[in-house]
Design a protein around this motif. Structure first.
Motif, mmCIF file in Angstrom:
data_model
loop_
_atom_site.group_PDB
_atom_site.id
_atom_site.type_symbol
_atom_site.label_atom_id
_atom_site.label_comp_id
_atom_site.label_asym_id
_atom_site.label_seq_id
_atom_site.Cartn_x
_atom_site.Cartn_y
_atom_site.Cartn_z
ATOM 1 N N SER A 146 -28.975 35.516 -2.425
ATOM 2 C CA SER A 146 -29.091 34.339 -3.283
ATOM 3 C C SER A 146 -27.763 34.026 -3.950
ATOM 4 C CB SER A 146 -30.160 34.591 -4.365
ATOM 5 O OG SER A 146 -30.145 33.561 -5.329
ATOM 6 N N GLY A 147 -27.540 32.746 -4.172
ATOM 7 C CA GLY A 147 -26.349 32.315 -4.881
ATOM 8 C C GLY A 147 -26.547 32.207 -6.378
ATOM 9 N N GLN A 168 -30.436 27.972 -3.080
ATOM 10 C CA GLN A 168 -29.581 29.124 -3.320
ATOM 11 C C GLN A 168 -30.134 30.390 -2.669
ATOM 12 O OE1 GLN A 168 -26.568 29.050 -5.076
ATOM 13 N NE2 GLN A 168 -26.868 26.849 -4.900
ATOM 14 N N ILE A 169 -31.456 30.529 -2.577
ATOM 15 C CA ILE A 169 -32.060 31.695 -1.944
ATOM 16 C C ILE A 169 -32.083 31.460 -0.431
ATOM 17 C CG2 ILE A 169 -34.120 33.124 -1.754
ATOM 18 C CD1 ILE A 169 -34.840 32.378 -4.589
ATOM 19 N N THR A 170 -31.298 32.246 0.296
ATOM 20 C CA THR A 170 -31.214 32.063 1.740
ATOM 21 C C THR A 170 -32.017 33.118 2.504
ATOM 22 O OG1 THR A 170 -29.160 33.361 1.765
ATOM 23 C CG2 THR A 170 -28.968 30.948 1.612
ATOM 24 N N HIS A 171 -32.398 34.203 1.835
ATOM 25 C CA HIS A 171 -33.234 35.224 2.483
ATOM 26 C C HIS A 171 -33.995 36.010 1.425
ATOM 27 C CE1 HIS A 171 -34.515 38.474 5.147
ATOM 28 N NE2 HIS A 171 -34.166 39.303 4.175
ATOM 29 N N VAL A 172 -35.268 36.300 1.710
ATOM 30 C CA VAL A 172 -36.059 37.185 0.859
ATOM 31 C C VAL A 172 -37.109 37.868 1.733
ATOM 32 C CG1 VAL A 172 -37.660 35.337 0.205
ATOM 33 C CG2 VAL A 172 -37.483 37.362 -1.232
ATOM 34 N N TYR A 207 -35.617 27.239 -8.800
ATOM 35 C CA TYR A 207 -35.527 25.983 -9.547
ATOM 36 C C TYR A 207 -34.340 25.177 -9.030
ATOM 37 C CZ TYR A 207 -35.834 22.809 -13.511
ATOM 38 O OH TYR A 207 -36.004 21.707 -14.312
ATOM 39 N N ARG A 208 -34.645 24.025 -8.464
ATOM 40 C CA ARG A 208 -33.580 23.134 -7.992
ATOM 41 C C ARG A 208 -34.075 21.690 -8.036
ATOM 42 N NH1 ARG A 208 -35.196 25.594 -2.882
ATOM 43 N NH2 ARG A 208 -35.992 24.010 -1.429
ATOM 44 N N ASN A 261 -28.266 34.295 -12.231
ATOM 45 C CA ASN A 261 -29.269 34.887 -13.114
ATOM 46 C C ASN A 261 -30.650 34.659 -12.519
ATOM 47 O OD1 ASN A 261 -30.444 32.295 -14.164
ATOM 48 N ND2 ASN A 261 -28.345 32.028 -14.923
ATOM 49 N N PHE A 262 -31.645 35.318 -13.131
ATOM 50 C CA PHE A 262 -32.994 35.278 -12.579
ATOM 51 C C PHE A 262 -33.836 34.158 -13.177
ATOM 52 C CE2 PHE A 262 -31.736 39.858 -12.573
ATOM 53 C CZ PHE A 262 -31.422 39.901 -11.225
ATOM 54 N N ASP A 263 -33.274 33.390 -14.103
ATOM 55 C CA ASP A 263 -34.036 32.299 -14.692
ATOM 56 C C ASP A 263 -34.322 31.195 -13.682
ATOM 57 O OD1 ASP A 263 -33.974 33.646 -17.089
ATOM 58 O OD2 ASP A 263 -32.210 32.587 -17.837
ATOM 59 N N LYS A 264 -33.544 31.177 -12.596
ATOM 60 C CA LYS A 264 -33.731 30.155 -11.568
ATOM 61 C C LYS A 264 -34.647 30.629 -10.436
ATOM 62 C CE LYS A 264 -30.788 27.187 -13.398
ATOM 63 N NZ LYS A 264 -31.210 25.875 -13.934
ATOM 64 N N MET A 265 -35.203 31.842 -10.584
ATOM 65 C CA MET A 265 -36.076 32.391 -9.549
ATOM 66 C C MET A 265 -37.395 32.841 -10.159
ATOM 67 S SD MET A 265 -33.494 34.692 -7.203
ATOM 68 C CE MET A 265 -32.651 35.519 -8.551
ATOM 69 N N GLN A 266 -38.460 32.713 -9.408
ATOM 70 C CA GLN A 266 -39.766 33.205 -9.816
ATOM 71 C C GLN A 266 -40.398 33.982 -8.664
ATOM 72 O OE1 GLN A 266 -42.349 30.102 -11.226
ATOM 73 N NE2 GLN A 266 -41.256 29.822 -13.139
ATOM 74 N N PHE A 267 -41.004 35.117 -9.022
ATOM 75 C CA PHE A 267 -41.753 35.912 -8.055
ATOM 76 C C PHE A 267 -43.159 36.061 -8.609
ATOM 77 C CE2 PHE A 267 -37.313 36.966 -7.697
ATOM 78 C CZ PHE A 267 -37.087 36.971 -6.327
#
Length: 261
Positions: free
Chosen positions: A53-54, A28-32, A104-105, A57-63
């Motif tokens: 990102s597609g 889902q994250i295509t650019h950062v 998270y995928r 919510n932010f629960d599927k991402m970690q920084f």
């Protein structure tokens, strides 16, 4: 027999290709990228990142900031649909520290990108800024120009997160107990507020944002200048009361309040 082996091998390769293709399809994250780095070496992490990102919510991402002393998962605030503000509480002392981005995928956390936080120029600047800041702090107030002093008096102070939280939730003076008697949280000064909130959210049956706000409101003296991003390492965190946890049980409401602090 040879024909059967060839068919089996072809089927295996086709299955592998489908699995590899599906793993990219779920991404889902295509650019950062880092938009603005708002800290130097020796400070707590604070930076803005550009993101496409597609995820809804932010629960599927970690920084995560990764340095020699360990990892710290950063707290996330949206600025707009394509920019996030990331903050942490652990000082970044490692010149080779990196920002780790994960999503998270396929039922597990996948690495998206690793970004170096400091260039050689930034490292040198980070060491120079601190001594100058200290000299300014010990400068006698009498050296301030009259115009500067008047301007400082007239300029309204920005409310700290603690005061803003009280205003948004209508909590001025109250008789409701904010903490539980003889109860402290498991905190040794190394965890982030996000990590503590995540740890206790399931036990308290509230969302992570709700747990964070309950801890913050129950322990105002544990945060530097009343800021939610300023958790002190030398603090003892008291357990928020049941009534305080119930106050933030609505996860959507808790998230909105947190994002406005």
């Amino acid at each position: 027999m040879t024909r059967i082996i060839q068919i089996s091998l072809f089927s295996f390769l086709l299955l592998c290709a489908q699995l590899l293709g599906s793993s990219h399809a779920y991404a889902q994250i295509t650019h950062v990228s880092i938009n603005q780095q708002m800290f130097g070496l020796g400070d707590y992490p604070k930076l803005r990142v550009n993101i496409v990102s597609g995820h809804e919510n932010f629960d599927k991402m970690q920084f995560i900031v990764r340095q020699s002393s360990g990892d710290e998962r950063l707290m996330v605030k949206p600025i707009n649909n394509f920019m996030l503000l990331l903050t942490g509480v652990d000082d970044v002392l490692d010149p080779s520290a990196r920002l780790i981005v994960k999503e998270y995928r396929i039922n597990q956390w996948q690495l998206v990108k690793t970004i170096a936080l400091f260039s050689d120029e930034q490292i040198a600047k980070g060491f120079r800024v601190k001594p100058e800041a200290k000299r300014q702090q010990i400068q006698p107030k009498t050296e301030l120009k009259t115009e500067q002093a008047v301007s400082a008096i007239k300029k309204p102070a920005k409310p700290a997160s603690a005061a803003l939280l009280a205003a948004k939730t209508g909590q001025g003076a109250t008789s409701v107990s904010l903490t539980e008697d003889d109860c402290v949280l498991d905190y040794d000064g190394k965890q982030t507020l996000w990590r503590i909130g995540s740890q206790y959210s399931k036990e308290w049956e509230v969302g992570t944002y709700g747990a964070i706000l309950a801890i913050f409101e129950a322990n105002p003296k544990a945060f530097n200048k009343g800021e939610i991003g300023g958790l002190r390492a030398d603090s003892v965190l008291l357990c928020p009361s049941l009534s305080l946890r119930e106050k933030y049980r609505d996860s959507a409401m808790a998230k909105r309040i947190y994002e406005q602090l």
